[in-house]
Design a protein around this motif. Sequence first.
Motif, PDB file in Angstrom:
ATOM      1  N   VAL A   1      -7.862  -4.758  -8.900  1.00  0.00           N
ATOM      2  CA  VAL A   1      -6.713  -5.261  -8.145  1.00  0.00           C
ATOM      3  C   VAL A   1      -5.906  -4.096  -7.567  1.00  0.00           C
ATOM      4  CG1 VAL A   1      -4.514  -6.490  -8.333  1.00  0.00           C
ATOM      5  CG2 VAL A   1      -6.565  -7.412  -9.422  1.00  0.00           C
ATOM      6  N   HIS A   2      -5.733  -4.124  -6.262  1.00  0.00           N
ATOM      7  CA  HIS A   2      -4.896  -3.170  -5.545  1.00  0.00           C
ATOM      8  C   HIS A   2      -3.765  -3.931  -4.868  1.00  0.00           C
ATOM      9  CE1 HIS A   2      -7.650   0.455  -5.519  1.00  0.00           C
ATOM     10  NE2 HIS A   2      -8.454  -0.492  -5.955  1.00  0.00           N
ATOM     11  N   LYS A   3      -2.613  -3.282  -4.769  1.00  0.00           N
ATOM     12  CA  LYS A   3      -1.491  -3.851  -4.031  1.00  0.00           C
ATOM     13  C   LYS A   3      -0.714  -2.727  -3.378  1.00  0.00           C
ATOM     14  CE  LYS A   3       1.616  -6.631  -2.424  1.00  0.00           C
ATOM     15  NZ  LYS A   3       1.302  -7.525  -1.271  1.00  0.00           N
ATOM     16  N   SER A   4      -0.546  -2.846  -2.059  1.00  0.00           N
ATOM     17  CA  SER A   4       0.226  -1.867  -1.309  1.00  0.00           C
ATOM     18  C   SER A   4       1.363  -2.558  -0.590  1.00  0.00           C
ATOM     19  CB  SER A   4      -0.658  -1.142  -0.285  1.00  0.00           C
ATOM     20  OG  SER A   4      -1.673  -0.398  -0.930  1.00  0.00           O
ATOM     21  N   PHE A   5       2.479  -1.851  -0.494  1.00  0.00           N
ATOM     22  CA  PHE A   5       3.587  -2.270   0.347  1.00  0.00           C
ATOM     23  C   PHE A   5       3.698  -1.215   1.453  1.00  0.00           C
ATOM     24  CE2 PHE A   5       4.488  -4.020  -3.843  1.00  0.00           C
ATOM     25  CZ  PHE A   5       4.780  -5.348  -3.539  1.00  0.00           C
ATOM     26  N   GLY A   6       3.135  -1.533   2.617  1.00  0.00           N
ATOM     27  CA  GLY A   6       3.044  -0.525   3.661  1.00  0.00           C
ATOM     28  C   GLY A   6       2.198   0.639   3.167  1.00  0.00           C
TER      29      GLY A   6
ATOM     30  N   LEU B   1      -0.436  -0.721  -6.958  1.00  0.00           N
ATOM     31  CA  LEU B   1      -1.522  -0.981  -7.907  1.00  0.00           C
ATOM     32  C   LEU B   1      -2.793  -0.352  -7.371  1.00  0.00           C
ATOM     33  CD1 LEU B   1      -0.862  -4.750  -8.776  1.00  0.00           C
ATOM     34  CD2 LEU B   1      -0.038  -2.713  -9.977  1.00  0.00           C
ATOM     35  N   LYS B   2      -3.502   0.362  -8.238  1.00  0.00           N
ATOM     36  CA  LYS B   2      -4.614   1.198  -7.785  1.00  0.00           C
ATOM     37  C   LYS B   2      -5.905   0.891  -8.541  1.00  0.00           C
ATOM     38  CE  LYS B   2      -1.293   4.846  -6.677  1.00  0.00           C
ATOM     39  NZ  LYS B   2      -0.856   6.238  -6.918  1.00  0.00           N
ATOM     40  N   GLY B   3      -6.206  -0.389  -8.682  1.00  0.00           N
ATOM     41  CA  GLY B   3      -7.463  -0.766  -9.319  1.00  0.00           C
ATOM     42  C   GLY B   3      -7.277  -1.231 -10.744  1.00  0.00           C
TER      43      GLY B   3
ATOM     44  N   GLY C   1       8.404   1.701 -12.350  1.00  0.00           N
ATOM     45  CA  GLY C   1       7.633   2.132 -11.193  1.00  0.00           C
ATOM     46  C   GLY C   1       6.151   2.265 -11.426  1.00  0.00           C
ATOM     47  N   SER C   2       5.682   1.915 -12.627  1.00  0.00           N
ATOM     48  CA  SER C   2       4.253   2.059 -12.921  1.00  0.00           C
ATOM     49  C   SER C   2       3.417   0.890 -12.409  1.00  0.00           C
ATOM     50  CB  SER C   2       4.034   2.238 -14.427  1.00  0.00           C
ATOM     51  OG  SER C   2       4.544   1.127 -15.153  1.00  0.00           O
ATOM     52  N   GLY C   3       4.083  -0.187 -11.940  1.00  0.00           N
ATOM     53  CA  GLY C   3       3.351  -1.314 -11.362  1.00  0.00           C
ATOM     54  C   GLY C   3       3.287  -2.550 -12.236  1.00  0.00           C
TER      55      GLY C   3
ATOM     56  N   HIS D   1       0.325   3.462 -15.953  1.00  0.00           N
ATOM     57  CA  HIS D   1       0.892   4.662 -15.333  1.00  0.00           C
ATOM     58  C   HIS D   1       0.348   4.782 -13.922  1.00  0.00           C
ATOM     59  CE1 HIS D   1       2.217   8.719 -14.575  1.00  0.00           C
ATOM     60  NE2 HIS D   1       0.972   9.132 -14.394  1.00  0.00           N
ATOM     61  N   ASN D   2       1.273   4.922 -12.975  1.00  0.00           N
ATOM     62  CA  ASN D   2       0.889   5.184 -11.587  1.00  0.00           C
ATOM     63  C   ASN D   2      -0.091   4.134 -11.056  1.00  0.00           C
ATOM     64  OD1 ASN D   2       1.057   6.671  -9.217  1.00  0.00           O
ATOM     65  ND2 ASN D   2      -0.685   7.986  -9.750  1.00  0.00           N
ATOM     66  N   GLY D   3       0.199   2.851 -11.380  1.00  0.00           N
ATOM     67  CA  GLY D   3      -0.586   1.768 -10.818  1.00  0.00           C
ATOM     68  C   GLY D   3      -1.918   1.499 -11.474  1.00  0.00           C
TER      69      GLY D   3
END
Length: 264
Positions: free
Chosen positions: A21-26, A31-33, A51-53, A234-236
């Motif tokens: 699962v990834h999620k970007s806002f612009g 979320l990075k997998g 801020g870790s997602g 941590h970090n998405g």
Amino acid sequence: MSPVAASTTPTGTALVRAENVHKSFGPNEVLKGINLEVNAGEVVCLLGASGSGKSTFLRCINHLETVSNGRIWVGGNVVGYRQVGNSLHELSDKEAARQRQHIGMVFQRFNLFPHMTVLENIIEGPVLVKKERATEAKRHASELLARVGLAGRENSYPRQLSGGQQQRVAIARALAMKPELILFDEPTSALDPELVGEVLDVMKDLARSGLTMIVVTHEIGFAKEVADRVAFMHNGQIVEIGPPAEVLGNPQHERTKAFLSRVL
């Protein structure tokens, strides 16, 4: 005791499955997998710095946010989509709301309607969304209020309740839909310290009842006592996951160690 869950998924089998699962806002990739399975009847606590997602991931499970890539399944259904043959079609708002009724969510802020009584807040979903008879919805609401320690407060307004009481009403409101899964997004973070315990006690009772729960929290003691597994984000990404005794007592990842050294 009235039922709090209407799960059709056998205990011990995956109720929730997140795959890449990834999620970007612009340009901001939050979320990075994320890969995670949560079994029916399991309690999983998500820990991590702000801020870790964590909250974004919860909102994706409930389709309050759409994923940018990857898939989430709840109860065998792809969240936010319906499958026709080999193709996925995004649900309409009405269809998404119907799917979402099986997933309860309790937010940091209580989100109660201030112009409605406690009873009216709780029965709105069952009556309007599930088309329950008002008499049955009211009966169930009173049972849930008793369960969360607020018997007799049906006719109170949110402004007449403490923060802890309002959060317990919010929990009763989520349970009134008889969800298979309930998501908690830092449910005690907006409370004064002396009110935190009363909300955690209700959540402990729900966990003992076998309700499937995913909880974003900074309450390490709660996670240690109640969770079947703890996931550290941590970090998405989920960088460490396992039983509380392992993750909290003997963390392996440097970010987990650093986080716990600050909060314990």
